[in-house]
Enzyme design. Structure first.
Site, short mmCIF file in Angstrom:
data_model
loop_
_atom_site.label_atom_id
_atom_site.label_comp_id
_atom_site.label_asym_id
_atom_site.label_seq_id
_atom_site.Cartn_x
_atom_site.Cartn_y
_atom_site.Cartn_z
N ARG A 137 15.68 -5.25 -10.71
CA ARG A 137 16.74 -4.46 -10.04
C ARG A 137 16.53 -2.96 -10.17
NH1 ARG A 137 20.07 -8.45 -12.20
NH2 ARG A 137 20.60 -10.03 -10.64
N ARG A 256 19.19 15.00 7.18
CA ARG A 256 17.87 14.43 6.86
C ARG A 256 17.21 13.82 8.10
NH1 ARG A 256 15.87 10.96 1.53
NH2 ARG A 256 13.75 10.69 2.32
N HIS A 267 6.84 6.20 16.26
CA HIS A 267 6.95 4.83 15.76
C HIS A 267 6.71 3.82 16.88
CE1 HIS A 267 9.41 5.68 11.84
NE2 HIS A 267 8.15 5.99 11.74
N1 LIG Z 1 8.67 7.19 2.62
C1 LIG Z 1 8.66 8.18 3.46
O1 LIG Z 1 9.52 9.07 3.42
C2 LIG Z 1 7.55 8.29 4.46
C3 LIG Z 1 7.38 9.46 5.21
C4 LIG Z 1 6.30 9.54 6.08
C5 LIG Z 1 5.44 8.47 6.22
N2 LIG Z 1 5.64 7.34 5.49
C6 LIG Z 1 4.71 6.21 5.59
O2 LIG Z 1 3.45 6.62 5.09
C7 LIG Z 1 2.43 5.80 5.66
C8 LIG Z 1 1.27 6.65 6.08
O3 LIG Z 1 0.76 7.30 4.95
P1 LIG Z 1 -0.76 7.77 4.90
O4 LIG Z 1 -1.09 8.51 6.13
O5 LIG Z 1 -0.96 8.40 3.58
O6 LIG Z 1 -1.53 6.37 5.03
P2 LIG Z 1 -2.40 5.52 3.98
O7 LIG Z 1 -1.68 5.32 2.72
O8 LIG Z 1 -2.83 4.33 4.75
O9 LIG Z 1 -3.65 6.44 3.71
C9 LIG Z 1 -4.51 6.75 4.76
C10 LIG Z 1 -5.94 6.35 4.42
O10 LIG Z 1 -6.49 7.33 3.57
C11 LIG Z 1 -7.05 6.72 2.41
N3 LIG Z 1 -6.89 7.69 1.34
C12 LIG Z 1 -5.75 8.08 0.73
N4 LIG Z 1 -6.01 9.07 -0.13
C13 LIG Z 1 -7.33 9.30 -0.07
C14 LIG Z 1 -8.20 10.22 -0.72
N5 LIG Z 1 -7.74 11.14 -1.58
N6 LIG Z 1 -9.52 10.18 -0.43
C15 LIG Z 1 -10.00 9.29 0.47
N7 LIG Z 1 -9.23 8.40 1.12
C16 LIG Z 1 -7.91 8.42 0.85
C17 LIG Z 1 -6.31 5.43 2.25
O11 LIG Z 1 -7.08 4.50 1.55
C18 LIG Z 1 -6.09 5.02 3.70
O12 LIG Z 1 -7.22 4.36 4.21
C19 LIG Z 1 3.09 5.06 6.81
O13 LIG Z 1 3.29 3.72 6.44
C20 LIG Z 1 4.43 5.76 6.99
O14 LIG Z 1 5.42 4.89 7.48
C21 LIG Z 1 6.67 7.23 4.62
#
Ligand SMILES: NC(=O)c1ccc[n+]([C@@H]2O[C@H](COP(=O)([O-])OP(=O)(O)OC[C@H]3O[C@@H](n4cnc5c(N)ncnc54)[C@H](O)[C@@H]3O)[C@@H](O)[C@H]2O)c1
Length: 389
Positions: A137, A256, A267
């Site tokens: 939780r 927000r 999306h």
């Molecule tokens: N929670 C929130 O407020 C929020 C806000 C925006 C986006 N998101 C979510 O975030 C996700 C996208 O995040 P993302 O773009 O980081 O995607 P991701 O986590 O898939 O990372 C992108 C790619 O980069 C690689 N990678 C990450 N760090 C690396 C590094 N330092 N060196 C080499 N490769 C690396 C990963 O392995 C992956 O293949 C989506 O699912 C989206 O919905 C969430």
């Protein structure tokens, strides 16, 4: 739940790092930003969550590059830990993976006061955060974001979750981390495409509420990409912008929602390509979506056309896509986009909610957008030429 203890500002600054506080009363925490910050991760986690053991959740790509440094840092601080590695990519944000990671945290016999550490991009952060929100939780949670997108956006603010068959991020929880450490040196290993995708979220902060920051980015984007001190400045400015919005409206009752600029369209694009990262990654969808939000605002007579031209020119200058035609492969008709948007969280009683703009830095939330106007706009957008060469 363990209370979060803000780090000493002097300590972070003495190490040449920037500290951005997120002010949420008893759930306040710090974002520590700078080159080399991960080396001190263990010590900082031990300060905030003394005596805890940890499960590090990471993906296969990031594990190969940055896991050993984090493990060494935890070892040096005496933090016992397990590692849970998931496949890289959006497809890991699903029920089956959520179950697997929850069970692995329980296999490791982590207790309620122990900590789940997310080491990776937004996918790892969202999944691990939802695991931390759910196991026993709610367990403490630390974000070690490694993508630009995660450093400037997803690691801050406590939104966690997974995707459903019906759409993105439809299952999740608000669960704030106890600490965020954004080591900007790890971005050196990020692919240029992923760096650009994260940059879309950096530009978003300028476009939604800070025209001065957008002008600064127009002048300094090359240095941000090159990894100079401007990169730290851009990450810190973005985190400050996000922290201010989150502190004001933690659960998205109002302001927000501005952070969703470009996301309703974005999306829908991600769903249309079935989250196929080869065709479109999240930040690219946001870039196209932001340009569309500006153009839609012009059509509604809200925004001067010169501002769209600046937005399009800047996104194109850094190599981001700005039109639906830039997405490889066939696009479905406007109707399909509308059906997907109707499932988005931004829908209330049938009317569409959009973040629209009166100009650069002047976004606002418009509830009750007529779906017919959106259909006409999308139909024209689907006939546009691409901007990427
Ligand atoms: N929670 C929130 O407020 C929020 C806000 C925006 C986006 N998101 C979510 O975030 C996700 C996208 O995040 P993302 O773009 O980081 O995607 P991701 O986590 O898939 O990372 C992108 C790619 O980069 C690689 N990678 C990450 N760090 C690396 C590094 N330092 N060196 C080499 N490769 C690396 C990963 O392995 C992956 O293949 C989506 O699912 C989206 O919905 C969430």
């Amino acid at each position: 739940m363990v209370a979060n203890v803000p780090l000493d500002a002097v300590d972070a600054e003495a190490c040449g790092l920037t500290r951005v506080p997120v002010d949420l009363g008893a759930r306040s925490y710090d974002i520590v930003i700078g080159r080399g910050a991960l080396a001190e991760a263990g010590r900082r986690i031990a300060e905030v969550l003394p005596g805890s053991r940890a499960a590090i959740v990471t993906d296969e790509t990031v594990a190969g590059l940055h896991l050993e440094a984090v493990r060494a840092s935890l070892d040096a601080a005496g933090i016992g830990h397990e590692v849970i590695t998931i496949p890289a990519g959006e497809a890991s944000k699903r029920f089956a993976m959520f179950e697997t990671v929850c069970e692995r945290v329980l296999d490791a016999k982590l207790e309620r006061g122990d900590v789940v550490i997310a080491l990776g991009g937004g996918v790892v952060g969202d999944l691990a955060g939802f695991v931390a929100a759910s196991v026993r939780r709610g367990m403490p949670f630390v974000q070690l974001p490694t993508s630009l997108l995660a450093q400037v956006d997803s690691s801050v603010g406590g939104k966690t979750g997974i995707n459903a068959r019906h759409g993105k991020n439809l299952i999740g929880a608000f669960h704030q981390p106890s600490l965020v450490i954004a080591d900007t040196a790890v971005l050196d290993t990020l692919s240029p495409r992923e760096f650009r995708a994260g940059y879309a979220e950096v530009a978003k902060y300028g476009l939604l509420g800070d025209a001065g920051f957008f002008s600064w980015l127009e002048a300094n984007h090359a240095a941000v990409f090159a990894g100079g001190p401007e990169r730290e400045e851009a990450v810190a400015a973005s985190c400050r912008a996000k922290a201010a919005v989150v502190a004001d409206d933690e659960r998205e009752a109002g302001r927000r929602a501005l952070l969703n600029l470009g996301h309703t369209f974005g999306h829908a694009m991600e769903a249309v390509v079935a989250y196929d990262g080869a065709r479109l990654v999240h930040g690219e969808g946001v870039a196209i979506g932001m340009r569309m939000a500006f153009d839609f605002s012009v059509e509604l007579g809200l925004c001067p056309p010169e501002d769209v031209a600046r937005v399009e020119a800047h996104l194109t200058a850094v190599g981001l896509p700005t039109t639906l035609a830039d997405i490889p492969g066939q696009m479905p008709p406007a109707e399909t986009f509308l059906d997907i948007m109707a499932q988005d969280k931004k829908v209330s009683r049938g009317a569409l909610t959009f973040v629209l703009v009166r100009g650069i830095g002047e976004a606002f939330v418009e509830r009750g957008v007529d779906p017919e106007r959106v259909r006409e706009f999308l139909t024209r957008e689907l006939q546009r030429e691409g901007t990427l060469r």
